[in-house]
Design a protein around this motif. Structure first.
Motif, mmCIF file in Angstrom:
data_model
loop_
_atom_site.group_PDB
_atom_site.id
_atom_site.type_symbol
_atom_site.label_atom_id
_atom_site.label_comp_id
_atom_site.label_asym_id
_atom_site.label_seq_id
_atom_site.Cartn_x
_atom_site.Cartn_y
_atom_site.Cartn_z
ATOM 1 N N ASN A 1 0.836 -1.192 0.000
ATOM 2 C CA ASN A 1 0.000 0.000 0.000
ATOM 3 C C ASN A 1 0.876 1.250 0.000
ATOM 4 O O ASN A 1 2.096 1.168 -0.173
ATOM 5 C CB ASN A 1 -0.958 -0.011 1.193
ATOM 6 C CG ASN A 1 -0.231 -0.209 2.519
ATOM 7 O OD1 ASN A 1 0.945 0.155 2.658
ATOM 8 N ND2 ASN A 1 -0.899 -0.785 3.491
ATOM 9 N N HIS A 2 0.280 2.401 0.225
ATOM 10 C CA HIS A 2 1.035 3.647 0.211
ATOM 11 C C HIS A 2 2.150 3.645 1.260
ATOM 12 O O HIS A 2 3.256 4.129 1.008
ATOM 13 C CB HIS A 2 0.099 4.831 0.473
ATOM 14 C CG HIS A 2 -0.735 5.199 -0.711
ATOM 15 N ND1 HIS A 2 -2.013 4.714 -0.899
ATOM 16 C CD2 HIS A 2 -0.483 6.001 -1.784
ATOM 17 C CE1 HIS A 2 -2.501 5.216 -2.023
ATOM 18 N NE2 HIS A 2 -1.600 5.989 -2.580
ATOM 19 N N VAL A 3 1.851 3.087 2.429
ATOM 20 C CA VAL A 3 2.845 3.067 3.505
ATOM 21 C C VAL A 3 4.013 2.168 3.130
ATOM 22 O O VAL A 3 5.177 2.482 3.415
ATOM 23 C CB VAL A 3 2.195 2.615 4.826
ATOM 24 C CG1 VAL A 3 3.227 2.576 5.953
ATOM 25 C CG2 VAL A 3 1.036 3.533 5.203
ATOM 26 N N THR A 4 3.716 1.039 2.486
ATOM 27 C CA THR A 4 4.780 0.138 2.057
ATOM 28 C C THR A 4 5.746 0.840 1.115
ATOM 29 O O THR A 4 6.972 0.767 1.273
ATOM 30 C CB THR A 4 4.190 -1.096 1.355
ATOM 31 O OG1 THR A 4 3.090 -1.605 2.089
ATOM 32 C CG2 THR A 4 5.240 -2.174 1.198
ATOM 33 N N PHE A 5 5.199 1.536 0.128
ATOM 34 C CA PHE A 5 6.064 2.222 -0.829
ATOM 35 C C PHE A 5 6.798 3.394 -0.191
ATOM 36 O O PHE A 5 7.939 3.690 -0.566
ATOM 37 C CB PHE A 5 5.248 2.683 -2.039
ATOM 38 C CG PHE A 5 5.036 1.603 -3.055
ATOM 39 C CD1 PHE A 5 6.058 1.219 -3.900
ATOM 40 C CD2 PHE A 5 3.819 0.944 -3.152
ATOM 41 C CE1 PHE A 5 5.887 0.212 -4.835
ATOM 42 C CE2 PHE A 5 3.627 -0.066 -4.078
ATOM 43 C CZ PHE A 5 4.664 -0.436 -4.924
ATOM 44 N N LEU A 6 6.169 4.047 0.768
ATOM 45 C CA LEU A 6 6.876 5.110 1.477
ATOM 46 C C LEU A 6 8.086 4.539 2.212
ATOM 47 O O LEU A 6 9.174 5.135 2.212
ATOM 48 C CB LEU A 6 5.934 5.803 2.465
ATOM 49 C CG LEU A 6 6.544 6.922 3.306
ATOM 50 C CD1 LEU A 6 7.082 8.038 2.421
ATOM 51 C CD2 LEU A 6 5.514 7.460 4.295
ATOM 52 N N ALA A 7 7.915 3.353 2.832
ATOM 53 C CA ALA A 7 9.015 2.719 3.558
ATOM 54 C C ALA A 7 10.143 2.315 2.619
ATOM 55 O O ALA A 7 11.322 2.588 2.881
ATOM 56 C CB ALA A 7 8.500 1.505 4.328
ATOM 57 N N VAL A 8 9.810 1.655 1.506
ATOM 58 C CA VAL A 8 10.870 1.160 0.623
ATOM 59 C C VAL A 8 11.534 2.306 -0.141
ATOM 60 O O VAL A 8 12.755 2.282 -0.385
ATOM 61 C CB VAL A 8 10.319 0.082 -0.340
ATOM 62 C CG1 VAL A 8 9.437 0.676 -1.419
ATOM 63 C CG2 VAL A 8 11.453 -0.723 -0.951
ATOM 64 N N LEU A 9 10.789 3.344 -0.509
ATOM 65 C CA LEU A 9 11.399 4.499 -1.165
ATOM 66 C C LEU A 9 12.286 5.271 -0.195
ATOM 67 O O LEU A 9 13.342 5.799 -0.589
ATOM 68 C CB LEU A 9 10.315 5.414 -1.738
ATOM 69 C CG LEU A 9 9.533 4.871 -2.939
ATOM 70 C CD1 LEU A 9 8.458 5.857 -3.366
ATOM 71 C CD2 LEU A 9 10.466 4.560 -4.104
ATOM 72 N N SER A 10 11.879 5.343 1.080
ATOM 73 C CA SER A 10 12.737 5.967 2.085
ATOM 74 C C SER A 10 14.034 5.192 2.237
ATOM 75 O O SER A 10 15.113 5.781 2.367
ATOM 76 C CB SER A 10 12.007 6.037 3.432
ATOM 77 O OG SER A 10 10.861 6.842 3.354
ATOM 78 N N ALA A 11 13.922 3.858 2.205
ATOM 79 C CA ALA A 11 15.123 3.026 2.302
ATOM 80 C C ALA A 11 16.064 3.302 1.131
ATOM 81 O O ALA A 11 17.283 3.422 1.307
ATOM 82 C CB ALA A 11 14.731 1.551 2.330
ATOM 83 N N CYS A 12 15.497 3.418 -0.052
ATOM 84 C CA CYS A 12 16.337 3.692 -1.227
ATOM 85 C C CYS A 12 16.976 5.071 -1.140
ATOM 86 O O CYS A 12 18.149 5.252 -1.496
ATOM 87 C CB CYS A 12 15.500 3.574 -2.496
ATOM 88 S SG CYS A 12 14.915 1.895 -2.853
ATOM 89 N N SER A 13 16.225 6.071 -0.660
ATOM 90 C CA SER A 13 16.780 7.419 -0.571
ATOM 91 C C SER A 13 17.827 7.512 0.530
ATOM 92 O O SER A 13 18.859 8.164 0.365
ATOM 93 C CB SER A 13 15.661 8.433 -0.334
ATOM 94 O OG SER A 13 15.022 8.209 0.907
ATOM 95 N N TYR A 14 17.585 6.846 1.675
ATOM 96 C CA TYR A 14 18.557 6.876 2.775
ATOM 97 C C TYR A 14 19.852 6.187 2.391
ATOM 98 O O TYR A 14 20.935 6.587 2.824
ATOM 99 C CB TYR A 14 17.978 6.190 4.018
ATOM 100 C CG TYR A 14 16.911 6.979 4.739
ATOM 101 C CD1 TYR A 14 16.471 8.210 4.269
ATOM 102 C CD2 TYR A 14 16.322 6.490 5.902
ATOM 103 C CE1 TYR A 14 15.484 8.919 4.914
ATOM 104 C CE2 TYR A 14 15.333 7.201 6.567
ATOM 105 C CZ TYR A 14 14.916 8.410 6.066
ATOM 106 O OH TYR A 14 13.935 9.113 6.710
ATOM 107 N N SER A 15 19.750 5.135 1.589
ATOM 108 C CA SER A 15 20.929 4.329 1.273
ATOM 109 C C SER A 15 21.495 4.612 -0.110
ATOM 110 O O SER A 15 22.447 3.962 -0.531
ATOM 111 C CB SER A 15 20.588 2.834 1.392
ATOM 112 O OG SER A 15 20.120 2.532 2.694
ATOM 113 N N GLY A 16 20.899 5.548 -0.841
ATOM 114 C CA GLY A 16 21.423 5.897 -2.158
ATOM 115 C C GLY A 16 21.216 4.840 -3.213
ATOM 116 O O GLY A 16 22.010 4.739 -4.156
#
Length: 711
Positions: free
Chosen positions: A440-455
């Protein structure tokens, strides 16, 4: 009861007491606005041809028939329906056998099998020819209603109800109420409203079912309106009716109507009802009247686990975490057996208080009392361990959960994201998809945050594009903010700015803040000024926005512009508060402020910190005097060595044996100088140090940080 100005002309007299309910439509008309629910199906507007058919309804007082009960017969695991029979008598006999099998399946909660068998039976009946009407009776339909409620399937509800109408089934008051409940429980609230409106007679069960259904659907205004209409039509309000009305008041956040209901239940002698007391506590808590909620709780003759849970949740809702924790231990001492909701609440409170030891005790109690496999409590545990940086513990709890839902996955993926463990977050997201869970929206927010935090640039864009193309989820502002941060980390500031301009909605403060952070890191003054100006317009009272711009000016040597920003802060009356950091040593939390000397061991703390700084200078460290803490005042620039997080780390080093990991929690962003110093401290001491700041976790180990020096 003298409350309000406009009163319904309906009174209830009991034991010589009279009470009335004030019509809240005059006192909170502005709050509710236009009531939209019953305009579509206006109540009491005149009877139409009912879909119930020609039915003789029982009276209001005697309309509720007892539910048919029988002893179930053993059922085999598989059912042999047998060949189609042409003989009518044999067909009816076979159908009767199928009905009994359906009832048995429902008794053993094998709802799906029961409905599949009914589908076979209804196809044999030949639709509307009436052949099955004489065979499928009240007890079978009653069981099918239970099966539909068990599955929650709208299609099953329509199939069963259509069969009732086509076969000419005669509805009594009991079955009309059951069909209404079936529609309500399966979320068919519009259809339920129409059924309720077309009832020629309604009893207390009908009213309660419809009112509670509206409350469960979140249509609080219509629920309260329906309660008032019931109050006009009959005086048969029960404890359950008042509890539903109180829930509606809680949903609206209107304490006035809740107090009027409270007065009524007291005068009607229902105030000692446990169900009512818990509803009152919940209502007062959600309306911000925590002292009145406490009074109701204190007056409960028997404090049940639901009552304890409600008052603890009420304190936690308003930020009184310490008081809620005290109540939890009081509940423990009272001997009341706790349930999984109790532990879920306490675990969340511990996460807010950053109290790992209390959380461990709650975890032990959860397992000890047989709730170790509960999905709600275990999800709360995963979230708590993630917030405390104990990712191994979080993963261990998650892996042992026999059942998981999207919230469980989101908690773990978000935890990995916050700790800069992007690859682990991506792996868990891929595993979630393989196991058939729908993101859902929260799932994608979590995984996109992971990608942005880790480059993880490529992965981030892949998931962002898949939201629309593959999963049919429209990205929201927070998803765009993650992508802007991802572009900013790569130094693609023009692309980040273009993404803001191309967004299908007005840019939010989070999106501009992500761009401003990128400009600070890459020292892009012009674009940073633009982002800062946008933020000033959206959040003129947020000090952190000014401080980030100050950091940009200081890092580029623009002292005059920095002075203007400080002058703007003074003109707007904004005050820069001192930063605060916490560290827990031997189950005891300790707080440190900037240049704090209130600790009894402050001399030893400052001595250890000075020694460390001298050692770091010998290693080539040069203090960074050109940056400020994002939430802290300019006066700290002159003595950045004594920032609160450095004092907390120094105290941890003096109070724990070598090799012990340290964790510091703070409400502000870590400054650049502290970030550099703590990296070097881990190299010198060999310690593992975790800093949880206002935006994320920083894991310092062997002279490096998990954030990659981008925050």
């Amino acid at each position: 009861m003298e409350v309000g100005t406009s009163c319904l002309h309906k009174k209830y007299t009991s034991n010589g007491l009279s009470c009335c309910i004030v019509d809240p439509r005059s006192s909170w008309k502005r709050k509710i606005g236009t009531l939209s629910g019953f305009e579509q199906y206006p109540l009491f507007r005149g009877r139409r041809n009912s879909i119930w058919g020609t039915v003789r309804c029982a009276s209001l007082g005697s309309g509720l028939y007892p539910k048919p009960r029988r002893r179930p017969t053993p059922i085999p695991g598989n059912f042999d329906v047998g060949p189609d029979l042409d003989d009518g008598r044999l067909a009816k006999s076979a159908n009767s056998g199928l009905c009994q099998q359906i009832e048995n399946l429902v008794f053993f909660r094998r709802y799906r099998e029961a409905l599949e068998l009914f589908e076979i039976l209804s196809s044999r009946d030949g639709g509307s020819d009436g052949g099955g009407g004489d065979v499928v009776g009240l007890s079978t339909y009653d069981s099918l209603v239970s099966a539909c409620i068990g599955t929650g399937s709208v299609g099953d509800v329509k199939m069963v109800f259509r069969h009732m109408l086509e076969t000419g089934f005669e509805f009594d008051q009991y079955m009309r109420n059951r069909v209404l409940l079936m529609h309500v429980k399966c979320g068919m609230i519009i259809d339920a409203r129409q059924l309720f409106e077309e009832m020629q007679e309604r009893n207390i069960v009908s009213w309660n079912t419809m009112i509670s259904g509206l409350v469960d659907a979140g249509v609080y205004e219509d629920a309260f309106r329906l309660f008032l209409l019931m109050w006009e039509e009959c005086s048969a309000a029960s404890a359950r009716t008042f509890a539903s009305a109180l829930r509606a008041s809680a949903g609206l956040g209107i304490a006035l109507s809740g107090r009027q209901l409270h007065s009524c239940v007291v005068k009607m002698g229902l105030s000692t009802d446990t169900f009512i007391s818990c509803a009152l506590i919940d209502m007062y808590s959600k309306c911000g009247c925590i002292s009145e909620a406490q009074w109701v709780f204190d007056e409960m003759p028997e404090k049940t686990v639901v009552g304890w849970n409600t008052i603890i949740a009420g304190y936690a809702l308003h930020g009184y975490s310490e008081e809620a924790l005290d109540l939890y231990y009081e509940m423990h001492d009272s001997g009341v057996k706790m349930d999984h909701f109790t532990y879920s609440i306490i675990i969340r409170i511990c996460a807010r208080l950053a109290s790992l030891e209390h959380a461990k005790q709650a975890h032990a109690g959860l397992v000890r009392n047989g709730f170790g496999l509960d999905i709600v409590a275990n999800t709360a545990l995963v979230d708590l361990y993630c917030k405390w940086g104990r990712m191994d513990d979080a993963r261990n709890v998650f892996d042992k959960m026999p059942k998981k839902n999207a919230i469980s996955w989101n908690a773990l993926i978000g935890g990995y994201a916050n700790h800069g463990q992007g690859n682990e977050a991506v792996n868990m997201f891929e595993r979630m998809l393989k196991e058939g869970f729908v993101p859902n929206h929260v799932t994608f927010l979590a995984v996109l945050s992971a990608c942005s935090y880790s480059g993880l640039f490529d992965k981030g864009w892949q998931y962002f594009e898949s939201m629309t193309h593959k999963h049919k989820i429209k990205p929201r502002a927070m998803h765009y903010a993650c992508m802007i941060e991802l572009l900013g980390r790569e130094g693609l500031l023009d692309d980040a700015f273009a993404l803001i301009r191309e967004a299908p909605f007005s840019p939010t403060a989070n999106m501009w803040a992500a761009l401003l952070t990128a400009c600070r890191v890459h020292k892009n003054l012009e674009l940073g000024k633009l982002a800062a100006e946008k933020l000033y317009g959206m959040q003129p009272e947020k000090v952190g926005n000014y401080i980030v711009l100050l950091n940009i000016y200081y890092s580029t040597g623009r002292s005059a512009e920095a002075a203007k920003v400080l002058e703007t802060l003074k003109k707007r009356g904004l005050r820069l508060l001192p930063a605060c950091s916490w560290i827990e040593i031997k189950k005891q939390p300790y707080r440190f402020l900037f240049a704090d000397k209130s600790h009894p061991e402050s001399d030893e703390i400052y001595r250890r910190l000075d020694e460390l700084m001298e050692h770091l200078v010998e290693m080539g460290y040069s203090p960074n005097g050109k940056s400020l803490l994002p939430d802290v005042g300019a006066h700290e620039e002159q003595a950045s060595i004594y920032h609160s997080e450095k004092l907390a780390v120094a105290f941890g080093l003096t109070s724990t044996p070598n090799g012990t990991s340290l964790q510091v929690v703070q409400g502000h962003h870590i400054c650049q100088d502290c970030h550099t110093v703590i990296k070097l401290i881990t190299r010198v001491t060999g310690r593992y140090i975790v800093i949880r700041d206002a935006s994320r976790f920083h894991h310092f180990r062997d002279g490096s940080c998990s954030c990659g020096d981008y925050w």
